[in-house]
Write a protein that holds these residues in place. Structure first.
Motif, mmCIF file in Angstrom:
data_model
loop_
_atom_site.group_PDB
_atom_site.id
_atom_site.type_symbol
_atom_site.label_atom_id
_atom_site.label_comp_id
_atom_site.label_asym_id
_atom_site.label_seq_id
_atom_site.Cartn_x
_atom_site.Cartn_y
_atom_site.Cartn_z
ATOM 1 N N ARG A 103 0.823 -1.225 0.000
ATOM 2 C CA ARG A 103 0.000 0.000 0.000
ATOM 3 C C ARG A 103 0.850 1.265 0.000
ATOM 4 N N TYR A 130 4.867 3.405 -3.069
ATOM 5 C CA TYR A 130 5.307 4.614 -3.761
ATOM 6 C C TYR A 130 5.982 5.576 -2.785
ATOM 7 N N THR A 173 1.655 1.791 -9.071
ATOM 8 C CA THR A 173 1.144 1.732 -7.699
ATOM 9 C C THR A 173 -0.192 2.448 -7.560
ATOM 10 N N CYS A 174 -0.675 3.015 -8.663
ATOM 11 C CA CYS A 174 -1.959 3.729 -8.681
ATOM 12 C C CYS A 174 -1.978 4.805 -7.577
ATOM 13 N N SER A 175 -0.905 5.600 -7.525
ATOM 14 C CA SER A 175 -0.710 6.522 -6.404
ATOM 15 C C SER A 175 -0.845 8.004 -6.753
ATOM 16 N N LYS A 214 -3.380 7.389 -11.072
ATOM 17 C CA LYS A 214 -4.766 6.987 -10.773
ATOM 18 C C LYS A 214 -5.629 7.115 -12.017
ATOM 19 N N CYS A 230 -4.903 4.144 -14.185
ATOM 20 C CA CYS A 230 -5.517 2.956 -13.556
ATOM 21 C C CYS A 230 -7.007 2.904 -13.867
ATOM 22 N N ARG A 231 -7.640 4.035 -13.714
ATOM 23 C CA ARG A 231 -9.085 4.101 -13.914
ATOM 24 C C ARG A 231 -9.429 3.927 -15.398
ATOM 25 N N ASN A 242 -9.406 1.093 -9.098
ATOM 26 C CA ASN A 242 -8.991 2.131 -8.155
ATOM 27 C C ASN A 242 -7.786 1.601 -7.365
ATOM 28 N N LYS A 243 -7.281 2.425 -6.450
ATOM 29 C CA LYS A 243 -6.070 2.066 -5.699
ATOM 30 C C LYS A 243 -6.281 0.775 -4.891
ATOM 31 N N ASN A 251 -6.079 -2.151 -7.186
ATOM 32 C CA ASN A 251 -4.683 -2.321 -7.600
ATOM 33 C C ASN A 251 -3.874 -3.026 -6.501
ATOM 34 N N ASP A 252 -4.041 -2.535 -5.269
ATOM 35 C CA ASP A 252 -3.338 -3.159 -4.137
ATOM 36 C C ASP A 252 -3.789 -4.601 -3.954
#
Ligand SMILES: C[S@@+](CC[C@H](N)C(=O)[O-])C[C@H]1O[C@@H](n2cnc3c(N)ncnc32)[C@H](O)[C@@H]1O
Length: 227
Positions: free
Chosen positions: A8, A11, A25-27, A32, A35-36, A42-43, A46-47
């Motif tokens: 989590r 990053y 890392t969708c951070s 983000k 990713c979307r 979403n984050k 991803n995690d």
């Protein structure tokens, strides 16, 4: 638990500052958005798939692990912080990507992690060398996937674990479109791609105790080489 926290906070923990690290890392804001838009994730999602992909590594693992491809190391260097007893080898084709991973390892004082430039399809290690082979987001990029599967199996010791994640086609139309029209054109991804069912057939055919799943277009898996 430590592993989840590390994923989590990956990053932040490695002081990442590149577009790539933010995306994987969708951070970041741009990460983000990718990713979307591309992955419909979403984050938290991803995690979630990354946690599954790395769930084959026991907490405080102390054996020999090969990570291929390591890329910039943003996902794994924070995880390796809690694995000081392990003997970790990180390999990537790209010296540039791996240089960024090495910087992160230096920043985190990881003395048990070594880096090697090389091709997953022609590994220089002896048969049965590693207890774990970890491969995050690699197989959709490797040009010779058959050679990569063969080599990973060869260097893994009997009873050893192969785990990771990568893109599978046919799960989300928009993702498939971006892969074909953007990522492939840019040379980031190389066909042919697995589907969820082709991956299951492949892993069942090569390994035992296959545990796999998918989140949107990302398949994750943990399996064991018989022995
Ligand atoms: C999408 S990145 C994934 C990196 C990292 N695991 C991550 O999740 O951020 C794909 C990586 O595969 C590497 N790669 C591509 N072909 C390779 C090969 N034949 N052998 C080793 N690495 C390769 C690229 O250099 C790149 O760093």
């Amino acid at each position: 638990m430590e592993q989840k926290e590390a994923i989590r906070g990956a990053y932040r923990m490695t002081g990442g500052n590149s577009f790539y690290d933010g995306m994987i890392t969708c951070s970041t804001l741009s990460g983000k958005a990718v990713c979307r838009l591309v992955w419909a994730m979403n984050k938290a999602e991803n995690d979630a798939y990354l946690e599954k992909a790395m769930s084959g590594i026991p907490e405080h693992f102390s054996g020999k692990l090969l990570e291929v491809p390591v890329g910039t190391g943003v996902l794994t260097m924070p995880v390796y912080r809690a694995m000081q007893e392990a003997d970790i080898t990180c390999l990537d084709y790209s010296v540039d990507m791996m240089g960024q991973a090495q910087e992160k390892a230096n920043r985190l004082n990881l003395n048990n992690v070594t880096f090697q430039q090389g091709d997953v399809g022609a590994l220089s290690y002896a048969d049965d060398t590693f207890d774990i082979v970890l491969s995050l987001n690699g197989f959709h990029a490797f040009p010779d996937k058959e050679a990569a599967y063969r080599e990973v199996f060869r260097v893994l010791r009997p009873g050893g674990t192969f785990c990771g994640c990568f893109y599978v086609m046919g799960e989300h139309k928009r993702t498939d479109w971006f892969v074909r029209h953007v990522y492939e054109k840019a040379g980031f991804f190389t066909p042919p791609y697995e589907t969820v069912s082709s991956l299951k057939v492949r892993l069942d055919g090569m390994y035992t105790d296959v545990n796999m799943g998918k989140l949107k277009s990302m398949a994750w898996f943990v399996c064991r080489k018989a022995g």
